[in-house]
Every structure is written in structure tokens, then in C-alpha cells.
Design a protein around this motif. Structure first.
Motif, PDB file in Angstrom:
ATOM      1  N   ASP A 167     -77.019  79.461 -16.112  1.00  0.00           N
ATOM      2  CA  ASP A 167     -76.904  78.600 -17.282  1.00  0.00           C
ATOM      3  C   ASP A 167     -76.223  77.303 -16.863  1.00  0.00           C
ATOM      4  N   TYR A 168     -76.400  76.252 -17.690  1.00  0.00           N
ATOM      5  CA  TYR A 168     -75.740  74.970 -17.423  1.00  0.00           C
ATOM      6  C   TYR A 168     -75.020  74.553 -18.701  1.00  0.00           C
ATOM      7  N   THR A 169     -73.761  74.153 -18.575  1.00  0.00           N
ATOM      8  CA  THR A 169     -72.962  73.739 -19.721  1.00  0.00           C
ATOM      9  C   THR A 169     -72.799  72.230 -19.736  1.00  0.00           C
ATOM     10  N   VAL A 170     -73.177  71.601 -20.854  1.00  0.00           N
ATOM     11  CA  VAL A 170     -72.982  70.167 -21.067  1.00  0.00           C
ATOM     12  C   VAL A 170     -71.712  70.006 -21.887  1.00  0.00           C
ATOM     13  N   LYS A 171     -70.818  69.147 -21.402  1.00  0.00           N
ATOM     14  CA  LYS A 171     -69.556  68.902 -22.087  1.00  0.00           C
ATOM     15  C   LYS A 171     -69.509  67.467 -22.625  1.00  0.00           C
ATOM     16  N   VAL A 172     -68.574  67.203 -23.514  1.00  0.00           N
ATOM     17  CA  VAL A 172     -68.374  65.852 -24.016  1.00  0.00           C
ATOM     18  C   VAL A 172     -68.128  64.915 -22.834  1.00  0.00           C
ATOM     19  N   GLY A 173     -68.830  63.794 -22.820  1.00  0.00           N
ATOM     20  CA  GLY A 173     -68.632  62.795 -21.772  1.00  0.00           C
ATOM     21  C   GLY A 173     -69.511  62.983 -20.547  1.00  0.00           C
ATOM     22  N   ASP A 174     -70.310  64.053 -20.502  1.00  0.00           N
ATOM     23  CA  ASP A 174     -71.223  64.250 -19.367  1.00  0.00           C
ATOM     24  C   ASP A 174     -72.380  63.261 -19.451  1.00  0.00           C
ATOM     25  N   ARG A 175     -72.722  62.671 -18.330  1.00  0.00           N
ATOM     26  CA  ARG A 175     -73.904  61.815 -18.250  1.00  0.00           C
ATOM     27  C   ARG A 175     -75.116  62.742 -18.172  1.00  0.00           C
ATOM     28  N   VAL A 176     -75.999  62.658 -19.165  1.00  0.00           N
ATOM     29  CA  VAL A 176     -77.094  63.623 -19.273  1.00  0.00           C
ATOM     30  C   VAL A 176     -78.476  63.029 -18.991  1.00  0.00           C
ATOM     31  N   ALA A 177     -78.592  61.715 -19.042  1.00  0.00           N
ATOM     32  CA  ALA A 177     -79.892  61.070 -18.819  1.00  0.00           C
ATOM     33  C   ALA A 177     -79.664  59.589 -18.577  1.00  0.00           C
ATOM     34  N   GLN A 178     -80.760  58.899 -18.315  1.00  0.00           N
ATOM     35  CA  GLN A 178     -80.718  57.447 -18.147  1.00  0.00           C
ATOM     36  C   GLN A 178     -81.659  56.807 -19.161  1.00  0.00           C
ATOM     37  N   LEU A 179     -81.290  55.640 -19.640  1.00  0.00           N
ATOM     38  CA  LEU A 179     -82.124  54.870 -20.548  1.00  0.00           C
ATOM     39  C   LEU A 179     -82.632  53.637 -19.814  1.00  0.00           C
ATOM     40  N   VAL A 180     -83.948  53.483 -19.771  1.00  0.00           N
ATOM     41  CA  VAL A 180     -84.572  52.296 -19.204  1.00  0.00           C
ATOM     42  C   VAL A 180     -85.316  51.606 -20.337  1.00  0.00           C
ATOM     43  N   VAL A 181     -85.057  50.326 -20.540  1.00  0.00           N
ATOM     44  CA  VAL A 181     -85.734  49.544 -21.573  1.00  0.00           C
ATOM     45  C   VAL A 181     -86.746  48.642 -20.887  1.00  0.00           C
ATOM     46  N   LEU A 182     -88.007  48.747 -21.341  1.00  0.00           N
ATOM     47  CA  LEU A 182     -89.091  47.984 -20.725  1.00  0.00           C
ATOM     48  C   LEU A 182     -89.917  47.267 -21.785  1.00  0.00           C
ATOM     49  N   ALA A 183     -90.450  46.119 -21.396  1.00  0.00           N
ATOM     50  CA  ALA A 183     -91.416  45.435 -22.250  1.00  0.00           C
ATOM     51  C   ALA A 183     -92.719  46.235 -22.231  1.00  0.00           C
ATOM     52  N   VAL A 184     -93.363  46.344 -23.387  1.00  0.00           N
ATOM     53  CA  VAL A 184     -94.630  47.062 -23.489  1.00  0.00           C
ATOM     54  C   VAL A 184     -95.651  46.184 -24.208  1.00  0.00           C
ATOM     55  N   GLU A 185     -96.870  46.243 -23.751  1.00  0.00           N
ATOM     56  CA  GLU A 185     -97.972  45.486 -24.345  1.00  0.00           C
ATOM     57  C   GLU A 185     -98.689  46.320 -25.383  1.00  0.00           C
ATOM     58  N   HIS A 186     -99.108  45.703 -26.452  1.00  0.00           N
ATOM     59  CA  HIS A 186    -100.015  46.346 -27.397  1.00  0.00           C
ATOM     60  C   HIS A 186    -101.409  45.869 -27.066  1.00  0.00           C
ATOM     61  N   LEU A 187    -102.337  46.816 -26.937  1.00  0.00           N
ATOM     62  CA  LEU A 187    -103.705  46.514 -26.556  1.00  0.00           C
ATOM     63  C   LEU A 187    -104.646  46.851 -27.704  1.00  0.00           C
ATOM     64  N   ASN A 188    -105.801  46.247 -27.692  1.00  0.00           N
ATOM     65  CA  ASN A 188    -106.858  46.602 -28.637  1.00  0.00           C
ATOM     66  C   ASN A 188    -107.773  47.593 -27.939  1.00  0.00           C
ATOM     67  N   PHE A 189    -107.789  48.839 -28.408  1.00  0.00           N
ATOM     68  CA  PHE A 189    -108.643  49.862 -27.815  1.00  0.00           C
ATOM     69  C   PHE A 189    -110.064  49.665 -28.327  1.00  0.00           C
ATOM     70  N   GLN A 190    -111.008  49.591 -27.405  1.00  0.00           N
ATOM     71  CA  GLN A 190    -112.409  49.364 -27.761  1.00  0.00           C
ATOM     72  C   GLN A 190    -113.276  50.469 -27.172  1.00  0.00           C
ATOM     73  N   ALA A 191    -113.981  51.178 -28.031  1.00  0.00           N
ATOM     74  CA  ALA A 191    -114.895  52.218 -27.570  1.00  0.00           C
ATOM     75  C   ALA A 191    -116.121  51.554 -26.950  1.00  0.00           C
ATOM     76  N   VAL A 192    -116.450  51.967 -25.709  1.00  0.00           N
ATOM     77  CA  VAL A 192    -117.621  51.440 -25.008  1.00  0.00           C
ATOM     78  C   VAL A 192    -118.444  52.617 -24.488  1.00  0.00           C
ATOM     79  N   LYS A 193    -119.735  52.366 -24.199  1.00  0.00           N
ATOM     80  CA  LYS A 193    -120.599  53.439 -23.694  1.00  0.00           C
ATOM     81  C   LYS A 193    -120.251  53.797 -22.255  1.00  0.00           C
ATOM     82  N   GLU A 194    -119.892  52.811 -21.447  1.00  0.00           N
ATOM     83  CA  GLU A 194    -119.553  53.051 -20.043  1.00  0.00           C
ATOM     84  C   GLU A 194    -118.370  52.182 -19.645  1.00  0.00           C
TER      85      GLU A 194
END
Length: 144
Positions: A101-128
Motif C-alpha cells: 500500500d502507499y500512504t499519501v500525507k498532507v503536503g506530499d507532492r502527488v503530481a505535476q501540473l503543466v499548462v499548455l496552449a491548445v488549438e481548437h480545430l474544425n473537424f471535417q468528415a472526408v471520404k479519404e
């Protein structure tokens, strides 16, 4: 760039970068004690909420030390925080160790946060789709 953040718990720690040039900032537990049983999962609160601007996403990633030393990682890595979300950031941990088992306590570093720019795209259905060198080759198709 400044990122608005709200402290929701008295033990919450504002994310910081451990060293100059790091991409990820540490997310810290505010749980009194969270037991992540061998082979089990747990949701760990950080006591923080953020307001990401439109066009950005927050990606919650595992800490390499927890993964290498204890087999503890983020279940849905990367966890995604959308720009419209204003609730508490919680980290879904999984313990891949089959015996300990693993015990997480107050103040433990549990993960990292990465903030990134993201693009919104227009999804277009095509035959190929246009041709590419890889084509439809999937897992292992490049020989690695």
C-alpha cells in the motif's frame, strides 16, 4: 503570464516549479491521510481551483519519483483540466505495486501540473485522408 488560483483548503500549497526551466509545477495533497491500496486507486484533493484562460489546458502528469520508487502514478495521465472548469483540482492516483500500500500525507507532492496552449480545430468528415509515409501503421509499425 499570471494564472488566477483560489485556495480552497488551509493546507493547500500554490503550485511552484522546483527548478528554473521546469515545465511542470508540483501539486500537493491536502488529504489528512489517503491510503492507496496495492493495486488500488484513490482521488487526492489539492485544495486548489484555477481559472485557465480560453485557449489553454491544464495537464496533470505523474511524478517520476513516485512512479519509479513506489509504482504510484496518475490513473488518467494526463488528466485534463479544461479552461471552463472552476472546481477543485483532484489527482486520481493508482498504485501499480501488487503488494505494498502507499500512504499519501498532507503536503506530499502527488503530481505535476503543466499548462499548455491548445488549438481548437474544425473537424471535417472526408471520404479519404491525405497520404502519409506511415499510413495506417499502428503500434510497433515503425520497428521500435
Amino acid at each position: 503570464m499570471d494564472l488566477p488560483i483560489t485556495i480552497l483548503h488551509p493546507d493547500a500549497v500554490v503550485p511552484t516549479y522546483a527548478t528554473e526551466g521546469d515545465a511542470g509545477s508540483d501539486l500537493v495533497s491536502v488529504a489528512e491521510i489517503t491510503l492507496v491500496k496495492a493495486g488500488g486507486r484513490a482521488l487526492v484533493p489539492t485544495g486548489l481551483a484555477i481559472a485557465l484562460p480560453t485557449g489553454f489546458g491544464g495537464f496533470v502528469l505523474p511524478r517520476s519519483g513516485l512512479a519509479a520508487k513506489f509504482g504510484v502514478t496518475v490513473v488518467n495521465a494526463p488528466g485534463l483540466i479544461d479552461s471552463g472548469y472552476r472546481g477543485e483540482i483532484k489527482v486520481a492516483l493508482v498504485n501499480t505495486d501488487p503488494e505494498n500500500d502507499y500512504t499519501v500525507k498532507v503536503g506530499d507532492r502527488v503530481a505535476q501540473l503543466v499548462v499548455l496552449a491548445v488549438e481548437h480545430l474544425n473537424f471535417q468528415a472526408v471520404k479519404e485522408l491525405p497520404e502519409s509515409a506511415r499510413g495506417a501503421g499502428g503500434f510497433g509499425s515503425t520497428g521500435h
